[in-house]
Design a protein around this motif. Sequence first.
Motif, PDB file in Angstrom:
ATOM      1  N   THR A   2      17.861 -24.968  33.272  1.00 27.54           N
ATOM      2  CA  THR A   2      16.814 -25.005  32.255  1.00 27.54           C
ATOM      3  C   THR A   2      16.278 -26.412  32.090  1.00 27.54           C
ATOM      4  O   THR A   2      16.927 -27.391  32.432  1.00 27.54           O
ATOM      5  N   THR A   3      15.079 -26.494  31.557  1.00 24.61           N
ATOM      6  CA  THR A   3      14.475 -27.796  31.284  1.00 24.61           C
ATOM      7  C   THR A   3      14.600 -28.080  29.803  1.00 24.61           C
ATOM      8  O   THR A   3      13.981 -27.414  28.977  1.00 24.61           O
ATOM      9  N   ALA A   4      15.416 -29.089  29.459  1.00 21.03           N
ATOM     10  CA  ALA A   4      15.643 -29.428  28.056  1.00 21.03           C
ATOM     11  C   ALA A   4      14.642 -30.474  27.608  1.00 21.03           C
ATOM     12  O   ALA A   4      14.077 -31.200  28.412  1.00 21.03           O
ATOM     13  N   THR A   5      14.426 -30.527  26.322  1.00 16.84           N
ATOM     14  CA  THR A   5      13.611 -31.592  25.749  1.00 16.84           C
ATOM     15  C   THR A   5      14.428 -32.366  24.754  1.00 16.84           C
ATOM     16  O   THR A   5      15.397 -31.867  24.195  1.00 16.84           O
ATOM     17  N   THR A   6      14.048 -33.610  24.536  1.00 19.70           N
ATOM     18  CA  THR A   6      14.705 -34.410  23.517  1.00 19.70           C
ATOM     19  C   THR A   6      14.201 -33.971  22.160  1.00 19.70           C
ATOM     20  O   THR A   6      13.259 -33.190  22.050  1.00 19.70           O
ATOM     21  N   GLN A 133      22.896 -30.250  25.350  1.00 21.41           N
ATOM     22  CA  GLN A 133      22.322 -29.086  24.685  1.00 21.41           C
ATOM     23  C   GLN A 133      22.762 -29.010  23.224  1.00 21.41           C
ATOM     24  O   GLN A 133      22.048 -28.465  22.380  1.00 21.41           O
ATOM     25  N   ASP A 134      23.921 -29.581  22.933  1.00 25.57           N
ATOM     26  CA  ASP A 134      24.408 -29.635  21.556  1.00 25.57           C
ATOM     27  C   ASP A 134      23.887 -30.857  20.800  1.00 25.57           C
ATOM     28  O   ASP A 134      24.276 -31.097  19.658  1.00 25.57           O
ATOM     29  N   GLY A 135      23.054 -31.660  21.452  1.00 24.55           N
ATOM     30  CA  GLY A 135      22.508 -32.852  20.821  1.00 24.55           C
ATOM     31  C   GLY A 135      23.393 -34.076  20.926  1.00 24.55           C
ATOM     32  O   GLY A 135      23.107 -35.100  20.312  1.00 24.55           O
ATOM     33  N   LEU A 136      24.471 -33.972  21.720  1.00 21.80           N
ATOM     34  CA  LEU A 136      25.435 -35.074  21.835  1.00 21.80           C
ATOM     35  C   LEU A 136      25.160 -35.853  23.115  1.00 21.80           C
ATOM     36  O   LEU A 136      25.944 -35.826  24.070  1.00 21.80           O
ATOM     37  N   ILE A 137      24.055 -36.578  23.133  1.00 26.31           N
ATOM     38  CA  ILE A 137      23.674 -37.298  24.350  1.00 26.31           C
ATOM     39  C   ILE A 137      24.700 -38.368  24.724  1.00 26.31           C
ATOM     40  O   ILE A 137      24.828 -38.732  25.895  1.00 26.31           O
TER      41      ILE A 137
END
Length: 383
Positions: A2-6, A133-137
């Motif tokens: 999938t293509t994620a976005t910030t 994906q959980d926001g934990l970059i």
Amino acid sequence: MTTATTQDGSLPHSTENKPAPETSQQMKAVRFHGKEDLRFEDIQEPKCGAGQIKVVPAWCGICGSDLHEFIGGPSLCPTTPHPITGETVPLTFGHEFSGIIEELGEGVAEKWKVGDRVVVQPIIYDGDCGACQDGLINCCYNNGFVGLSGWGGGLSEHVVVPEYAVYQLPDNVGLDVAALVEPLAVGWHAVNISPFKITDSVLILGGGPIGLAVIQALRARGCNKIIVSEISSMRKQYAKDFGAHHVIDPTKDDIVAKVRELCDGTGVHVAFDCAGVQPGMDQAVLAIRARGTLVNIAIWEKTATFTPNDFNFKERGYLGVATYVKGDFEEVINAISDGRLDNAHKMITKRIELDQVLEEGFRTLINDKDNQVKILVKGSSEK
């Protein structure tokens, strides 16, 4: 895949923000080639691509991670192609830096303009893994750092970074202090995710840059019992100057007994390990009260050991910390601007030129460690 976005809607590194192509122009940079091999040399100047911002560094701090790489690495710096950047050593150092925008790539938001004063958040992440994906970059399974993993670094005359990595500075935050946002964000994030409450007592192991960052983060939140364990006489004084209420020496004091004495016989609620040494951790665990928490910020050079019963029988917790997440940079910048982090500028103990990094920077930190907190390197935008 999938293509994620910030969170700001921009695409992460793994999609649009490919490494910038090089131009035919040369620039100066400090490059890490291997153990004790740091060179000030000419390399190709990067070109600004779509979704990217080109920055002229103003000030760049030398981090303990840089120093560890120089003394014993490469360990953090890749020797096989990094999964995101594709780069290996030699690499340009510098991940704690501020600067001036000199060029905007195609598609960059209209809020940016050439001449803006900015600080760079250096985390490199793929945007696709479970952590991202959980926001934990900061916990990305393929993560890296600008200045350690590729894509240039702040110890150069020009650097190109993705738009999401750039944060604008208020007018009352100097570019020199802005170079401290990165290490301050480490301490800020550690306090953020810890169970600390304003009424809690706290023990900090180590009075180096990260220990001082934790002190400042706790002061900004109104903590009224900060205890620091430190050996160096100069760093003891720094700890006091930055807001520690009690400073103890593990070579002279019984840390467990002293902490309990200062905390009604029960111990501290939270201990932050910013030192990463076995004896310190052993003492800190026992200095924590029942259901207290040991928060590890330190990067350990060796495998550590602990006795699970010391945690089980008092229901103590252990929490690891990995740098910072989206939002921490903004909070630190705002705290500097509004005066809550009013001592930040005191962390700067020396300023040097780009061609002095090896002798006046790294050698100084090795040979005069106790008298230094943060050495800043002047960039070309400050000349």
